[in-house]
Design a protein around this motif. Structure first.
Motif, PDB file in Angstrom:
ATOM      1  N   ILE A 187      -0.555  16.205  63.869  1.00 11.61           N
ATOM      2  CA  ILE A 187      -1.683  15.397  63.402  1.00 11.61           C
ATOM      3  C   ILE A 187      -1.421  14.885  61.985  1.00 11.61           C
ATOM      4  O   ILE A 187      -1.642  13.707  61.681  1.00 11.61           O
ATOM      5  CB  ILE A 187      -2.999  16.194  63.490  1.00 11.61           C
ATOM      6  CG1 ILE A 187      -3.360  16.423  64.966  1.00 11.61           C
ATOM      7  CG2 ILE A 187      -4.129  15.479  62.758  1.00 11.61           C
ATOM      8  CD1 ILE A 187      -4.475  17.412  65.190  1.00 11.61           C
ATOM      9  N   GLY A 201      -0.545  26.920  67.505  1.00 11.45           N
ATOM     10  CA  GLY A 201      -1.407  25.980  66.806  1.00 11.45           C
ATOM     11  C   GLY A 201      -0.730  25.238  65.671  1.00 11.45           C
ATOM     12  O   GLY A 201      -1.236  24.215  65.215  1.00 11.45           O
ATOM     13  N   TYR A 202       0.399  25.732  65.209  1.00 10.53           N
ATOM     14  CA  TYR A 202       1.096  25.134  64.064  1.00 10.53           C
ATOM     15  C   TYR A 202       1.615  23.740  64.416  1.00 10.53           C
ATOM     16  O   TYR A 202       1.466  22.805  63.631  1.00 10.53           O
ATOM     17  CB  TYR A 202       2.255  26.050  63.658  1.00 10.53           C
ATOM     18  CG  TYR A 202       2.960  25.632  62.399  1.00 10.53           C
ATOM     19  CD1 TYR A 202       2.554  26.104  61.167  1.00 10.53           C
ATOM     20  CD2 TYR A 202       4.055  24.775  62.439  1.00 10.53           C
ATOM     21  CE1 TYR A 202       3.199  25.731  59.999  1.00 10.53           C
ATOM     22  CE2 TYR A 202       4.707  24.397  61.289  1.00 10.53           C
ATOM     23  CZ  TYR A 202       4.284  24.878  60.071  1.00 10.53           C
ATOM     24  OH  TYR A 202       4.926  24.500  58.936  1.00 10.53           O
ATOM     25  N   ASN A 206      -1.161  21.048  64.629  1.00  6.34           N
ATOM     26  CA  ASN A 206      -1.666  20.785  63.285  1.00  6.34           C
ATOM     27  C   ASN A 206      -0.720  19.857  62.528  1.00  6.34           C
ATOM     28  O   ASN A 206      -1.139  18.870  61.916  1.00  6.34           O
ATOM     29  CB  ASN A 206      -1.842  22.110  62.536  1.00  6.34           C
ATOM     30  CG  ASN A 206      -2.397  21.948  61.149  1.00  6.34           C
ATOM     31  OD1 ASN A 206      -2.440  20.869  60.594  1.00  6.34           O
ATOM     32  ND2 ASN A 206      -2.810  23.058  60.569  1.00  6.34           N
ATOM     33  N   LYS A 207       0.561  20.163  62.566  1.00  2.00           N
ATOM     34  CA  LYS A 207       1.540  19.360  61.819  1.00  2.00           C
ATOM     35  C   LYS A 207       1.772  17.995  62.462  1.00  2.00           C
ATOM     36  O   LYS A 207       2.081  17.031  61.754  1.00  2.00           O
ATOM     37  CB  LYS A 207       2.867  20.120  61.686  1.00  2.00           C
ATOM     38  CG  LYS A 207       2.746  21.420  60.911  1.00  2.00           C
ATOM     39  CD  LYS A 207       2.156  21.206  59.536  1.00  2.00           C
ATOM     40  CE  LYS A 207       1.985  22.517  58.815  1.00  2.00           C
ATOM     41  NZ  LYS A 207       1.192  22.426  57.609  1.00  2.00           N
TER      42      LYS A 207
END
Length: 122
Positions: free
Chosen positions: A18, A11-12, A15-16
């Motif tokens: 975006i 998920g990292y 997220n980054k």
């Protein structure tokens, strides 16, 4: 079957990415609002920065966690937000320099488990 644990936490990356897209959009909108023409170079730079930003930010966060360790730092919220925004932009603009170091860190620091033997024996 080989289970590879190398890579960013789950998920990292998304997220980054975006966050990196938002930074790229703000930068390009700033360029347009100042009357500059958005060139192919700017678009390519933005695209590469968006893809490399997660690795750049990951490495930056690892360095900060190493330096700060278990200490608790107290800052006014406004100072914290301003510093965080500045570091995010710096990681985005210099991702082509920082990300290769972050990728090397991931490659050498994360274990690779070979689970090709179902009984757990070599």
């Amino acid at each position: 079957m080989v289970k590879k644990e190398r890579g960013l936490p789950e998920g990292y990356y998304l997220n980054k990415v975006i966050v990196a897209i938002v930074i790229a959009a703000i930068w390009l909108l700033f360029k347009v609002s100042t009357g500059s023409e958005v060139t192919g170079y700017m678009m390519a730079f933005s695209g590469i920065s968006v893809l490399l930003y997660p690795y750049s930010r990951f490495f930056y966060e690892k360095i900060i966690s190493y330096v700060v360790a278990d200490n608790k730092l107290y800052f006014p919220v406004l100072v914290f937000i301003v510093v965080k925004l500045i570091t995010m932009c710096l990681c985005w603009f210099f991702s082509f320099l920082i990300a290769p170091v972050g990728l090397a860190y991931l490659f050498y620091s994360r274990p690779v488990f070979d689970s090709s033997h179902s009984d757990g024996q070599p």
